[in-house]
Design a protein around this motif. Structure first.
Motif: not given
Length: 76
Positions: A19-20, A26-27, A43-45, A72-76
């Motif tokens: 979800x995040x 979307x942001x 939106x940046x904050x 291991x996760x991809x960068x967010x």
């Protein structure tokens, strides 16, 4: 019983992570369409806050994995 509870917690974490990730995507898409500097800042904050929550749930999910297992996760 403990194993079932752990699986439920991991499922909840995976749901929150997905979800995040969608919210962050979307942001980032919305940033390309804003014209106001105030909207850009908001939106940046919000995206920075979403990244912080995403990192939290990823760490929580990793902590619930069996010993010796690492995701291991991809960068967010």
């Amino acid at each position: 019983m403990k194993r079932i509870f752990n699986l439920l917690q991991r499922a909840m974490c995976l749901f929150m992570i997905r979800s995040l990730e969608r919210e962050l995507h979307d942001q980032m898409n919305a940033l390309g369409h804003v014209r106001s500097s105030n909207d850009f800042k908001r939106i940046s904050l919000a995206a920075a806050d979403t990244r912080r929550h995403l990192a939290h749930y990823r760490a929580e999910y990793t902590a619930l994995l069996p010993v010796g297992t690492r995701k291991t996760w991809a960068n967010a």
